[in-house]
Design a protein around this motif. Structure first.
Motif, short mmCIF file in Angstrom:
data_model
loop_
_atom_site.label_atom_id
_atom_site.label_comp_id
_atom_site.label_asym_id
_atom_site.label_seq_id
_atom_site.Cartn_x
_atom_site.Cartn_y
_atom_site.Cartn_z
N ARG A 1 0.82 -1.21 0.00
CA ARG A 1 0.00 0.00 0.00
C ARG A 1 0.85 1.26 0.00
O ARG A 1 2.08 1.22 0.14
N GLU A 2 0.17 2.40 -0.11
CA GLU A 2 0.85 3.68 0.03
C GLU A 2 1.40 3.80 1.45
O GLU A 2 0.97 3.09 2.36
N MET A 3 2.33 4.73 1.65
CA MET A 3 3.02 4.79 2.94
C MET A 3 3.45 6.23 3.24
O MET A 3 3.81 7.00 2.34
N ILE B 1 10.78 4.94 2.09
CA ILE B 1 9.86 5.68 1.20
C ILE B 1 10.38 5.73 -0.23
O ILE B 1 9.69 5.30 -1.16
N ASP B 2 11.59 6.23 -0.43
CA ASP B 2 12.07 6.39 -1.81
C ASP B 2 12.71 5.13 -2.37
O ASP B 2 13.07 5.09 -3.55
N GLY B 3 12.82 4.07 -1.56
CA GLY B 3 13.39 2.82 -2.06
C GLY B 3 12.35 1.80 -2.48
O GLY B 3 12.68 0.64 -2.73
N ARG B 4 11.09 2.19 -2.58
CA ARG B 4 10.02 1.26 -2.90
C ARG B 4 9.71 1.19 -4.40
O ARG B 4 8.80 0.47 -4.82
N THR C 1 4.88 8.06 -0.20
CA THR C 1 4.90 7.39 -1.50
C THR C 1 3.53 6.78 -1.75
O THR C 1 2.85 6.35 -0.81
N GLY C 2 3.12 6.78 -3.01
CA GLY C 2 1.80 6.26 -3.36
C GLY C 2 1.28 6.97 -4.59
O GLY C 2 2.01 7.70 -5.27
#
Length: 299
Positions: free
Chosen positions: A235-237, A256-259, A276-277
């Motif tokens: 999911r979004e985070m 966050i930026d490593g997804r 992120t999402g």
């Protein structure tokens, strides 16, 4: 009996041979017929049924949620407000657009740690302890609330896992490289303490050769101080990262930026808001989240 017939067949011929065979058969048949006639029929036994065994792939493994959902209160403009407590014990008020539903998706703590100068992370597994245990048995116990688990398949450079239990919370410390020594693992197992606030937030402390990373500290290019993570999995985070001097010193956390998805961040005072999402979700979080630090929480 086969040997007897072989002998007879080898030593006789013609009519005398057949007479001998008839005599032998007659002699043997009398006791056999009597034995059969005297026996009671055996009762028929029911066919044996296989004992059902649980199918491992269908066995349900219970794992309580490893996120905290707290009640929110309504605010003007369609916003909601929740009270949060970071892992270092600092309390804050978070205001956000109700559509983000931070209260509903819940939060979990993150905390970096130094063990005799070696950096490691404490992460609350999103799916609970079953992410670590897989329903198996630990390798050993380091403390009443600390167990050691095997390296997880597909975990890359990460090794064995120390799993900590603090009331309902589960924290995982993934070892790396050559790994910590037995003494270092024992030290962190004994030193790390966790208390749970009346609202359910986990507050951590440590001492001796174990030091918790402070707000604003960086390791391996990432912020490693106390954080709260909202959402996760596929999911979004959103991550809230206390960062003194945020406007100049903030760095996007890897979670966050490593997804592999678009990510954005903004400073709200001394707290970084990283998200992120989908585009609309990011826009609402960046424009709408406000964080007001209130001081240390009461235990």
């Amino acid at each position: 009996m086969a040997d007897q017939f072989d002998v007879i067949e080898a030593g006789q011929s013609g009519r005398r041979r057949w007479i001998g065979l008839v005599v032998v058969v007659a002699v043997l048949a009398v006791p056999v017929i009597g034995l059969i006639a005297s026996r009671d029929p055996e009762p028929l036994l029911p066919a044996a049924r296989p004992t059902p065994e649980p199918i491992r792939s269908l066995t349900r493994l219970e794992s309580p949620p490893n996120v905290l959902q707290v009640p929110s209160r309504a605010a003007k403009g369609g916003d909601e407000v929740i009270e949060v407590v970071f892992p270092h014990g600092v309390k804050a008020e978070v205001r956000y657009p109700a559509e983000l539903d931070l209260a509903g998706i819940g939060s979990r703590p993150f905390q970096g740690v130094w063990i005799e100068g070696i950096y490691r992370q404490f992460v609350a597994p999103y799916g609970g302890e079953v992410e670590i245990t897989r329903g198996g048995q630990p390798i050993r116990n380091y403390a009443p609330n600390v167990t050691l688990w095997p390296r997880q398949a597909g975990s890359g450079s990460y090794g064995q896992v120390l799993l900590f239990a603090f009331e309902k919370w589960r924290l995982a410390m993934y070892d790396r490289g050559q790994g910590l020594t037995f003494e270092q693992r024992l030290a962190v197992a004994r030193s790390l303490k966790g208390t749970v606030t009346k609202d359910g937030y986990l507050v951590l402390s440590a001492g001796g050769t174990v030091r918790l990373a402070e707000p604003g500290e960086i390791a391996e290019g990432d912020p490693v101080g106390p954080q709260l993570w909202f959402g996760g999995g596929a999911r979004e985070m959103i991550a809230l990262v206390p960062t003194p001097g945020c406007a100049k010193k903030a760095r996007m956390p890897f979670i966050i930026d490593g997804r592999g998805r678009p990510a954005e961040s903004v400073c709200r005072g001394d707290v970084l808001v990283a998200v992120t999402g989908p585009g609309r979700f990011r826009e609402m979080a960046i424009d709408g989240i406000r964080v007001a630090v209130k001081g240390r929480a009461s235990q």
